[in-house]
Design an enzyme around this catalytic site. Structure first.
Site, PDB file in Angstrom:
ATOM      1  N   GLN B 126       0.828  -1.205   0.000  1.00  0.00           N
ATOM      2  CA  GLN B 126       0.000   0.000   0.000  1.00  0.00           C
ATOM      3  C   GLN B 126       0.863   1.257   0.000  1.00  0.00           C
ATOM      4  O   GLN B 126       1.549   1.536   0.978  1.00  0.00           O
ATOM      5  CB  GLN B 126      -0.893  -0.006   1.250  1.00  0.00           C
ATOM      6  CG  GLN B 126      -1.787   1.207   1.372  1.00  0.00           C
ATOM      7  CD  GLN B 126      -2.500   1.251   2.730  1.00  0.00           C
ATOM      8  OE1 GLN B 126      -2.082   0.596   3.679  1.00  0.00           O
ATOM      9  NE2 GLN B 126      -3.563   2.023   2.806  1.00  0.00           N
ATOM     10  N   GLY B 127       0.827   2.004  -1.086  1.00  0.00           N
ATOM     11  CA  GLY B 127       1.640   3.217  -1.187  1.00  0.00           C
ATOM     12  C   GLY B 127       0.823   4.472  -0.959  1.00  0.00           C
ATOM     13  O   GLY B 127       0.593   5.243  -1.899  1.00  0.00           O
ATOM     14  N   GLU B 244     -13.097  -1.986   5.331  1.00  0.00           N
ATOM     15  CA  GLU B 244     -12.670  -3.099   6.167  1.00  0.00           C
ATOM     16  C   GLU B 244     -13.272  -2.966   7.565  1.00  0.00           C
ATOM     17  O   GLU B 244     -12.849  -2.144   8.354  1.00  0.00           O
ATOM     18  CB  GLU B 244     -11.128  -3.066   6.229  1.00  0.00           C
ATOM     19  CG  GLU B 244     -10.489  -3.933   7.275  1.00  0.00           C
ATOM     20  CD  GLU B 244     -10.540  -5.403   6.963  1.00  0.00           C
ATOM     21  OE1 GLU B 244     -11.326  -5.813   6.086  1.00  0.00           O
ATOM     22  OE2 GLU B 244      -9.815  -6.152   7.625  1.00  0.00           O
ATOM     23  N   SER B 377      -4.786   6.830  12.933  1.00  0.00           N
ATOM     24  CA  SER B 377      -4.371   6.742  14.345  1.00  0.00           C
ATOM     25  C   SER B 377      -5.590   6.847  15.251  1.00  0.00           C
ATOM     26  O   SER B 377      -6.666   7.296  14.835  1.00  0.00           O
ATOM     27  CB  SER B 377      -3.402   7.878  14.675  1.00  0.00           C
ATOM     28  OG  SER B 377      -4.132   9.093  14.779  1.00  0.00           O
ATOM     29  N   ASN B 378      -5.420   6.425  16.495  1.00  0.00           N
ATOM     30  CA  ASN B 378      -6.553   6.476  17.416  1.00  0.00           C
ATOM     31  C   ASN B 378      -7.022   7.901  17.685  1.00  0.00           C
ATOM     32  O   ASN B 378      -8.190   8.124  18.001  1.00  0.00           O
ATOM     33  CB  ASN B 378      -6.192   5.746  18.721  1.00  0.00           C
ATOM     34  CG  ASN B 378      -6.234   4.238  18.523  1.00  0.00           C
ATOM     35  OD1 ASN B 378      -6.252   3.757  17.388  1.00  0.00           O
ATOM     36  ND2 ASN B 378      -6.265   3.494  19.606  1.00  0.00           N
ATOM     37  N   GLU B 379      -6.117   8.861  17.528  1.00  0.00           N
ATOM     38  CA  GLU B 379      -6.548  10.256  17.673  1.00  0.00           C
ATOM     39  C   GLU B 379      -7.464  10.635  16.507  1.00  0.00           C
ATOM     40  O   GLU B 379      -8.508  11.261  16.702  1.00  0.00           O
ATOM     41  CB  GLU B 379      -5.332  11.201  17.700  1.00  0.00           C
ATOM     42  CG  GLU B 379      -4.535  11.158  19.001  1.00  0.00           C
ATOM     43  CD  GLU B 379      -3.660   9.926  19.133  1.00  0.00           C
ATOM     44  OE1 GLU B 379      -3.358   9.288  18.094  1.00  0.00           O
ATOM     45  OE2 GLU B 379      -3.267   9.590  20.265  1.00  0.00           O
TER      46      GLU B 379
HETATM   47  C1  FAD Z   1       4.075  -0.381  11.401  1.00  0.00           C
HETATM   48  C2  FAD Z   1       3.404   0.540  10.436  1.00  0.00           C
HETATM   49  C3  FAD Z   1       2.986   0.066   9.204  1.00  0.00           C
HETATM   50  C4  FAD Z   1       2.404   0.921   8.269  1.00  0.00           C
HETATM   51  N1  FAD Z   1       2.084   0.430   7.038  1.00  0.00           N
HETATM   52  C5  FAD Z   1       1.655   1.289   6.064  1.00  0.00           C
HETATM   53  C6  FAD Z   1       1.463   0.850   4.709  1.00  0.00           C
HETATM   54  O1  FAD Z   1       1.651  -0.317   4.393  1.00  0.00           O
HETATM   55  N2  FAD Z   1       1.104   1.759   3.793  1.00  0.00           N
HETATM   56  C7  FAD Z   1       0.882   3.073   4.085  1.00  0.00           C
HETATM   57  O2  FAD Z   1       0.531   3.836   3.220  1.00  0.00           O
HETATM   58  N3  FAD Z   1       1.053   3.527   5.367  1.00  0.00           N
HETATM   59  C8  FAD Z   1       1.441   2.667   6.352  1.00  0.00           C
HETATM   60  N4  FAD Z   1       1.647   3.122   7.648  1.00  0.00           N
HETATM   61  C9  FAD Z   1       1.518   4.560   7.901  1.00  0.00           C
HETATM   62  C10 FAD Z   1       0.410   4.942   8.841  1.00  0.00           C
HETATM   63  O3  FAD Z   1      -0.801   4.917   8.217  1.00  0.00           O
HETATM   64  C11 FAD Z   1       0.792   6.334   9.403  1.00  0.00           C
HETATM   65  O4  FAD Z   1       1.860   6.146  10.292  1.00  0.00           O
HETATM   66  C12 FAD Z   1      -0.351   7.001  10.126  1.00  0.00           C
HETATM   67  O5  FAD Z   1      -1.285   7.442   9.206  1.00  0.00           O
HETATM   68  C13 FAD Z   1       0.138   8.212  10.939  1.00  0.00           C
HETATM   69  O6  FAD Z   1       0.867   9.095  10.182  1.00  0.00           O
HETATM   70  P1  FAD Z   1       2.297   9.620  10.635  1.00  0.00           P
HETATM   71  O7  FAD Z   1       3.106   8.457  11.004  1.00  0.00           O
HETATM   72  O8  FAD Z   1       2.806  10.518   9.601  1.00  0.00           O
HETATM   73  O9  FAD Z   1       2.011  10.436  11.966  1.00  0.00           O
HETATM   74  P2  FAD Z   1       1.426  11.914  12.057  1.00  0.00           P
HETATM   75  O10 FAD Z   1       0.270  12.046  11.162  1.00  0.00           O
HETATM   76  O11 FAD Z   1       2.527  12.876  11.938  1.00  0.00           O
HETATM   77  O12 FAD Z   1       0.879  11.907  13.555  1.00  0.00           O
HETATM   78  C14 FAD Z   1       1.680  12.137  14.689  1.00  0.00           C
HETATM   79  C15 FAD Z   1       0.760  12.224  15.879  1.00  0.00           C
HETATM   80  O13 FAD Z   1      -0.139  13.309  15.718  1.00  0.00           O
HETATM   81  C16 FAD Z   1      -1.467  12.869  15.852  1.00  0.00           C
HETATM   82  N5  FAD Z   1      -2.354  13.664  15.010  1.00  0.00           N
HETATM   83  C17 FAD Z   1      -2.205  13.935  13.706  1.00  0.00           C
HETATM   84  N6  FAD Z   1      -3.221  14.686  13.273  1.00  0.00           N
HETATM   85  C18 FAD Z   1      -4.029  14.892  14.330  1.00  0.00           C
HETATM   86  C19 FAD Z   1      -5.249  15.604  14.520  1.00  0.00           C
HETATM   87  N7  FAD Z   1      -5.847  16.251  13.531  1.00  0.00           N
HETATM   88  N8  FAD Z   1      -5.803  15.601  15.756  1.00  0.00           N
HETATM   89  C20 FAD Z   1      -5.201  14.945  16.783  1.00  0.00           C
HETATM   90  N9  FAD Z   1      -4.053  14.266  16.648  1.00  0.00           N
HETATM   91  C21 FAD Z   1      -3.483  14.239  15.445  1.00  0.00           C
HETATM   92  C22 FAD Z   1      -1.426  11.423  15.449  1.00  0.00           C
HETATM   93  O14 FAD Z   1      -2.512  10.712  15.977  1.00  0.00           O
HETATM   94  C23 FAD Z   1      -0.105  10.987  16.037  1.00  0.00           C
HETATM   95  O15 FAD Z   1      -0.267  10.705  17.383  1.00  0.00           O
HETATM   96  C24 FAD Z   1       2.204   2.275   8.599  1.00  0.00           C
HETATM   97  C25 FAD Z   1       2.598   2.750   9.853  1.00  0.00           C
HETATM   98  C26 FAD Z   1       3.186   1.907  10.766  1.00  0.00           C
HETATM   99  C27 FAD Z   1       3.614   2.447  12.096  1.00  0.00           C
END
Ligand code: FAD
Lengths: 380, 392
Positions: B126-127, B244, B377-379
């Site tokens: 998934q990209g 899902e 994320s849970n947030e």
């Molecule tokens: C092990 C793992 C596997 C993954 N696999 C894939 C994959 O196969 N393909 C893919 O595309 N992605 C994948 N992901 C990416 C995943 O979907 C992202 O990590 C996720 O969407 C969070 O984005 P970020 O890491 O950039 O964190 P950020 O978006 O930078 O978030 C950082 C923190 O800020 C909080 N936050 C952000 N916005 C808000 C808001 N508006 N209100 C309150 N809190 C907020 C978040 O909840 C988090 O706690 C994977 C991630 C992990 C850890």
């Protein structure tokens, strides 16, 4: 009451912080991890040069005769820098046994090489089924003529791989969980009958499982009363717990700092994520948890020198419990607020989380100490 | 109201169990129980067995190889897989890109890709996420420029799960740089063997390798690989993410973990007695079981409601399932840490073979922090609940 550091203590703090901010950047730590034994001889030498390895020892033994507050200052700094070197095992624990239980001859033989950094130690205590009970000992020490013969196996001995000398708890009489009949022995790690299986730990240290097969040491190897050393062990382990509390506070402090910084610099939805109130409240809660932990770390620091063992034990248990709770919350949330980056080995933040998790499970976890507090009666 | 499974549903559960007993290689099951990593070949071989049975893409419409099961059956099937345990069919293909292709794709795409997904001839990844675009996915920058009959893609994806195994990646790319955020995004299928793709591993805190960075430098992709319409990719992505619901809470995974906790807690001692006999520990375990039971029922309510709910429309209930499901998974790993206590420390194979291998426990505690981060994320899930359900 006085929660402030004295002038000397402030200078000590500056000295340790200075040494570590210069020599213990995250990239340097990665290098040290790969050195023999999993830590840096060079850093150890610098800690010795600054006198940090001699802090708690009496001046007659060549040390500085400093107390629990100074130990707290050092451990806090080690926690902030995620230091790998065996300070806890050598100076705090083994040094503690020598200070509180060692004979003049033992002190003269073992303390100077600790102070000048020539020798490191490890504490071989954990057994397969002992968990956190210090009196649960099956490793045996039997008298043979003038010698002691040690048989048994110890697990997860931190620094067990590179220690020159092991401090081993062993049963001289009685049954597995008797409180009487436990001794503490100084065992050179290169004597016949010792086999080590070494491995890294989850938080980047190195440990060993050590088997003792007919290991023979002299009569002078016993620290204190070989048939009744549990009180000594409890005292030293309470000092170790207190040191771990201070180390954990350092690690939590730094975790929070790094996380807050990240909230200021990471942008999503066109704004720093630190502008989201839900995250602001989360870091505020982390701050509350940190301050609660810091207070209890100080409380334990004050209590380790209590004459009353029961009072000391209860206070330290309460502190270790608070540190466990705060450490878990801060550790987990600092990963959560970092998002994906927090899950990577490359980012420093995860290493604090792992260290905090391991501290929680060392010398009694939150549940264990909760029980001790509840069984010991009133705290407030 | 009737909260019991029907006789048919119970018989179906038994049929699934029987099949698993007969077909899951014991070695693979052992590895899953002990938290060891499976090889790509092992997983693919098993999914092909599943496909032969016709169960690999069970939730798809019948015409594309699905089973026609009710949503309760789908749920039972997935739960049994998670509990046995056996690897659940690769979500990226089966639950994500497959439904997008059969809903929005061209006939050629359906013909080509769907059977290959079912038979695991293509491993999909998934990209979506990028370094600068996680929660704020719509800010993504990877761009696809139309040049004749090709798209030329430049940019970087990250956190890409198991990209190291992948044959194909479905990417969200910006095709209209002038349009506002969501409006200029397209959904493009890219062959991982294309020139210009570089995969760099990312090591997770537990030491594992499951995520990667994927760099795309002048990657040429035939225009036929566009799914649906250009610049409509965001709608498909929303469909994909909201699609899902039957497995999101991972109830079966937590059930299996609880079983494992009890097993280990009867071996490891505390105060000279098995941890399992410690009343305080039993209470913690019971609290977790109660929460899991509640989650299971909430999950079943959502499943039962599925038929009424408009397909492909995000159901805010999935946020409840995601939040609680991930929290319970994390709690189970904390309970495991509690069971093994000081033996959480060794990393890597414990040298003493007489000792229960426990290195996977701390690693799974660390690794499971991800479940409250990914998949929204849970947030973000809480934001969805406050807005979409509570109207704040
Ligand atoms: C092990 C793992 C596997 C993954 N696999 C894939 C994959 O196969 N393909 C893919 O595309 N992605 C994948 N992901 C990416 C995943 O979907 C992202 O990590 C996720 O969407 C969070 O984005 P970020 O890491 O950039 O964190 P950020 O978006 O930078 O978030 C950082 C923190 O800020 C909080 N936050 C952000 N916005 C808000 C808001 N508006 N209100 C309150 N809190 C907020 C978040 O909840 C988090 O706690 C994977 C991630 C992990 C850890």
């Amino acid at each position: 009451m006085d929660f402030e550091l004295s002038e000397e203590q402030r200078l000590l703090k500056e000295a340790v912080d200075g040494l570590l901010s210069d020599g213990y950047q995250f990239t340097q730590r990665k290098k040290y991890m790969k050195e023999t034994g999993g830590w840096s001889q060079d850093i150890w030498r610098r800690l010795a040069e600054q006198g940090l390895l001699g802090l708690p020892f009496a001046e007659v033994d060549g040390g500085f005769g400093l107390g629990a507050v100074e130990a707290m200052i050092v451990m806090d700094a080690l926690g902030k820098a995620l230091v790998l070197e065996p300070y806890l095992a050598t100076v705090v624990i083994s040094g503690g046994f020598l200070r509180h239980g060692g004979s003049a001859a033992q002190r003269a033989e073992h303390i100077p090489p600790i102070i000048d950094g020539r020798k490191t130690f490890a504490f071989a205590q954990l057994e397969k089924d002992s968990r956190y009970d210090l009196h649960d000992v099956t490793t045996s020490a039997r008298k043979r003529g003038q010698s002691w013969v040690i048989e048994g196996k110890k697990f997860v001995v931190i620094n067990g791989e590179s220690a020159d000398t092991l401090v081993v708890t062993a049963r001289t009489e009685g049954a597995q969980r008797d409180t009487a009949g436990i001794g503490v022995f100084l065992v050179p790690s290169n004597v016949k009958g010792i086999t080590k299986e070494t491995y890294p730990t989850q938080d980047g240290l190195r440990a060993a499982d050590i088997t003792f097969t007919g290991v023979e040491v002299g009569a002078h190897a016993a620290i204190g009363d070989p048939n009744n050393a549990l009180l000594l062990i409890e005292r030293v382990v309470d000092e170790a717990r207190t040191a771990l509390c201070a180390e954990a506070v350092g690690a939590m402090d730094e975790s929070l700092k790094i996380t807050v910084e990240y909230l200021k610099t990471r942008n999503q939805f066109g704004v720093p994520i630190g502008s989201f109130q839900s995250l602001q409240h989360r870091v505020a809660d982390m701050f509350v948890a940190l301050e609660q932990a810091r207070s209890m770390s100080m409380f334990a620091t004050m209590a380790v020198d209590f004459g009353d063992g029961a009072e000391r034990a209860k206070t330290v248990a309460a502190a270790k419990m608070q540190i466990g709770m705060s450490g878990k919350f801060i550790g987990q949330q600092s990963i959560q607020l970092h998002g994906g980056i927090g899950m990577t080995m490359e980012a420093k933040i995860g290493h604090y989380f792992k260290r905090l998790a391991m501290i929680e499970n060392t010398f009694g976890d939150t549940r264990y100490h909760l029980r001790r507090v509840s069984e010991s009666g009133v705290l407030v | 109201m009737d909260l019991a499974f029907t006789n048919e549903e119970r018989a179906f559960r038994e049929e699934v169990r029987q099949f698993l007993r007969e077909t899951v290689p014991p070695e693979m099951r052992r590895k899953l129980v002990e938290g060891a990593q499976l090889s790509k070949d092992e997983m693919v071989a098993w999914w092909r067995i599943l496909n032969k049975k016709g169960w690999c893409v069970s939730q798809w419409p019948k015409e594309y190889g699905g089973t026609g099961w009710t949503s309760v059956q789908q749920y039972i099937f997935k739960e049994e897989l998670q509990m046995y345990p056996a690897p659940v069919p690769l979500a990226f293909g089966v639950a994500m890109v497959g439904p997008v292709i059969y809903t929005f794709g061209s006939e050629t795409q359906k013909k080509h890709y769907l059977p290959r997904i079912a038979n695991m001839d293509d491993w999909w990844c998934q990209g979506f996420s990028e370094p600068g675009s996680g929660s704020d996915l719509a800010s993504l920058k990877t761009k696809a420029e139309r040049k004749g009959d090709k798209y030329v893609i430049n940019g970087q994806k990250t956190w890409t799960t198991l990209a190291q195994y992948a044959d194909m990646i479905f990417c969200l790319c910006r095709t209209d740089p002038t349009a506002k955020k969501q409006a200029g995004i397209s959904f493009i299928l890219v062959n991982m063997k294309s020139r210009g793709i570089t995969v760099r591993p990312i090591q997770t805190i537990d030491g594992g390798h499951e995520i990667n960075e994927v760099f795309l430098d002048d990657v040429e992709v035939p225009v036929e690989n566009l799914v649906g319409e250009e610049n409509k990719g965001w709608d498909y992505a929303k469909f994909l993410l909201g699609n899902e619901r039957t497995g999101i809470a991972r109830v079966g995974v937590s059930k299996e973990r609880l079983r494992r906790i009890k097993e280990l807690a009867s071996k490891f001692k505390s105060g000279g007695r098995p941890v399992l006999e410690d009343p305080a520990f039993r209470e913690r375990l019971a609290a977790c079981e109660v929460e899991l039971k509640a989650l299971e029922l909430t999950q079943l309510r959502v499943v039962a409601d599925e038929t009424k709910h408009e397909k492909g429309k995000p159901n805010p209930a999935s946020s409840v399932l995601k939040i609680k499901g991930s929290e319970i998974q994390q709690t189970t790993t904390e309970l495991l840490m509690e069971v093994i206590g000081p033996f959480a420390a060794p990393y890597g194979e414990h040298p003493d073979s007489s000792y229960e291998a426990t290195d996977w426990i701390a690693q799974s505690y660390f690794n499971n922090r991800k479940v409250s981060i990914y998949g929204g994320s849970n947030e973000i899930q809480r934001n969805i609940i406050t807005k979409a359900v509570l109207g704040l």
